[in-house]
Motif scaffolding. Structure first.
Motif, mmCIF file in Angstrom:
data_model
loop_
_atom_site.group_PDB
_atom_site.id
_atom_site.type_symbol
_atom_site.label_atom_id
_atom_site.label_comp_id
_atom_site.label_asym_id
_atom_site.label_seq_id
_atom_site.Cartn_x
_atom_site.Cartn_y
_atom_site.Cartn_z
ATOM 1 N N ALA A 1 0.814 -1.082 -0.184
ATOM 2 C CA ALA A 1 0.046 -0.009 0.175
ATOM 3 C C ALA A 1 0.939 0.836 0.048
ATOM 4 O O ALA A 1 1.968 2.036 0.710
ATOM 5 N N TYR A 2 0.344 2.268 -1.128
ATOM 6 C CA TYR A 2 1.391 3.419 -0.343
ATOM 7 C C TYR A 2 0.391 5.182 -1.378
ATOM 8 O O TYR A 2 -0.673 4.249 -1.817
ATOM 9 N N ASP A 3 0.811 4.945 -0.581
ATOM 10 C CA ASP A 3 0.621 6.567 -0.717
ATOM 11 C C ASP A 3 1.244 7.865 -1.711
ATOM 12 O O ASP A 3 2.735 8.237 -1.257
ATOM 13 N N VAL A 4 0.863 7.733 -3.084
ATOM 14 C CA VAL A 4 1.200 8.511 -3.677
ATOM 15 C C VAL A 4 0.769 10.573 -3.938
ATOM 16 O O VAL A 4 -0.744 11.019 -3.804
ATOM 17 N N SER A 5 1.237 11.144 -3.780
ATOM 18 C CA SER A 5 0.794 12.716 -3.393
ATOM 19 C C SER A 5 1.628 13.326 -4.706
ATOM 20 O O SER A 5 2.934 13.725 -5.246
ATOM 21 N N LEU B 1 5.014 3.752 -9.828
ATOM 22 C CA LEU B 1 4.945 4.803 -8.340
ATOM 23 C C LEU B 1 5.328 5.683 -8.903
ATOM 24 O O LEU B 1 5.090 7.076 -8.886
ATOM 25 N N GLY B 2 6.094 6.185 -9.760
ATOM 26 C CA GLY B 2 7.013 7.291 -10.878
ATOM 27 C C GLY B 2 5.921 7.781 -11.743
ATOM 28 O O GLY B 2 6.296 9.201 -12.243
ATOM 29 N N SER B 3 5.296 6.857 -13.327
ATOM 30 C CA SER B 3 4.682 7.355 -13.965
ATOM 31 C C SER B 3 3.132 7.527 -14.047
ATOM 32 O O SER B 3 2.720 7.983 -13.907
ATOM 33 N N PRO C 1 1.387 9.297 -10.708
ATOM 34 C CA PRO C 1 0.652 10.611 -11.238
ATOM 35 C C PRO C 1 0.166 10.660 -12.298
ATOM 36 O O PRO C 1 -0.359 12.017 -12.450
ATOM 37 N N GLY C 2 0.010 9.873 -13.629
ATOM 38 C CA GLY C 2 -0.283 10.103 -14.355
ATOM 39 C C GLY C 2 -2.512 10.103 -14.253
ATOM 40 O O GLY C 2 -2.462 11.074 -14.567
ATOM 41 N N ILE C 3 -2.967 9.408 -13.162
ATOM 42 C CA ILE C 3 -3.684 9.138 -12.689
ATOM 43 C C ILE C 3 -4.241 10.555 -11.801
ATOM 44 O O ILE C 3 -5.267 10.677 -11.916
ATOM 45 N N LEU C 4 -3.261 10.860 -11.005
ATOM 46 C CA LEU C 4 -3.676 11.489 -10.420
ATOM 47 C C LEU C 4 -3.898 12.779 -10.630
ATOM 48 O O LEU C 4 -4.218 14.028 -10.491
ATOM 49 N N TYR C 5 -2.868 13.429 -11.572
ATOM 50 C CA TYR C 5 -3.258 14.794 -12.856
ATOM 51 C C TYR C 5 -4.437 15.300 -12.848
ATOM 52 O O TYR C 5 -4.594 16.524 -12.590
ATOM 53 N N TYR D 1 9.794 10.952 -16.070
ATOM 54 C CA TYR D 1 9.919 9.416 -15.181
ATOM 55 C C TYR D 1 11.182 9.059 -15.958
ATOM 56 O O TYR D 1 12.101 8.702 -15.066
ATOM 57 N N LEU D 2 11.312 9.124 -16.736
ATOM 58 C CA LEU D 2 12.937 8.560 -17.682
ATOM 59 C C LEU D 2 13.971 9.852 -17.049
ATOM 60 O O LEU D 2 15.060 8.935 -17.176
ATOM 61 N N GLN D 3 13.358 10.714 -17.552
ATOM 62 C CA GLN D 3 14.496 11.727 -17.373
ATOM 63 C C GLN D 3 14.769 12.062 -15.919
ATOM 64 O O GLN D 3 16.034 12.488 -15.466
ATOM 65 N N HIS D 4 14.151 11.743 -14.745
ATOM 66 C CA HIS D 4 14.333 11.902 -13.244
ATOM 67 C C HIS D 4 15.382 10.155 -13.541
ATOM 68 O O HIS D 4 16.255 10.591 -12.600
ATOM 69 N N LEU D 5 15.264 9.287 -13.910
ATOM 70 C CA LEU D 5 16.256 8.286 -14.220
ATOM 71 C C LEU D 5 17.499 8.758 -15.096
ATOM 72 O O LEU D 5 18.578 8.038 -13.908
ATOM 73 N N GLU D 6 17.769 9.377 -15.059
ATOM 74 C CA GLU D 6 19.139 9.735 -15.865
ATOM 75 C C GLU D 6 19.387 10.050 -15.354
ATOM 76 O O GLU D 6 20.874 10.546 -15.293
#
Length: 158
Positions: A58-62, A101-103, A106-110, A140-145
């Motif tokens: 269970a994760y809380d994503v904001s 969690l990273g993509s 947030p895409g669902i919340l936007y 997300y890919l930019q973040h990984l880079e």
């Protein structure tokens, strides 16, 4: 012989348990004088995401959005929304979990945050503000880079 339903339940599971607003605010520091100025807005959007593990699976994503709109170097309005969701994720490999969690989350919340911002801006007496869609996969890919670059810099310093 295995049942089809058993096989389906063996794969990853993603469930949205709840979507909610953690925090929301609207400020129009130069109202009502700002309404007299010709409306040529300069829009700045700041976006941040944060994930907290609540319990196993269970994760809380904001998703925190801050939109600042200026006209003639004066802040017309500032709106902030911290849109969040409790997501249940089971059976994901670490890389998949990080991507969801990273993509995906947030895409669902936007869209929820985007709607809240549009509503507040309109209720504040300003023209409707519709934020452009965001490609969270690309972010997300930019973040990984950036993480890889930081790791390389750390290794070269040592």
């Amino acid at each position: 012989m295995t049942d089809k339903n058993e096989k389906a339940s063996e794969g990853p599971v993603f469930t949205i348990q709840r979507i909610y607003v953690k925090d929301i605010s609207f400020e129009a520091p130069h109202a009502p004088d700002i309404f007299k100025v010709e409306w040529k807005p300069e829009v700045n959007v700041d976006l941040q995401t944060k994930t907290n593990q609540l319990e196993e699976n269970a994760y809380d994503v904001s998703l925190h959005l801050t939109v600042t709109v200026k006209v003639e170097d004066k802040v017309a309005f500032l709106v902030e929304v911290n849109q969040a969701g409790i997501m249940i994720l089971k059976g994901f490999a670490d890389a998949q979990l990080s991507h969801v969690l990273g993509s995906l989350c947030p895409g669902i919340l936007y869209p929820y945050a985007r709607e809240a911002i549009s509503d507040m801006v309109t209720k504040g007496g300003f023209p409707q503000l519709l934020l452009s869609p965001i490609n969270f996969d690309a972010l997300y890919l930019q973040h990984l880079e950036k993480q890889k670059e930081k790791q390389k810099e750390k290794q070269s310093v040592q």
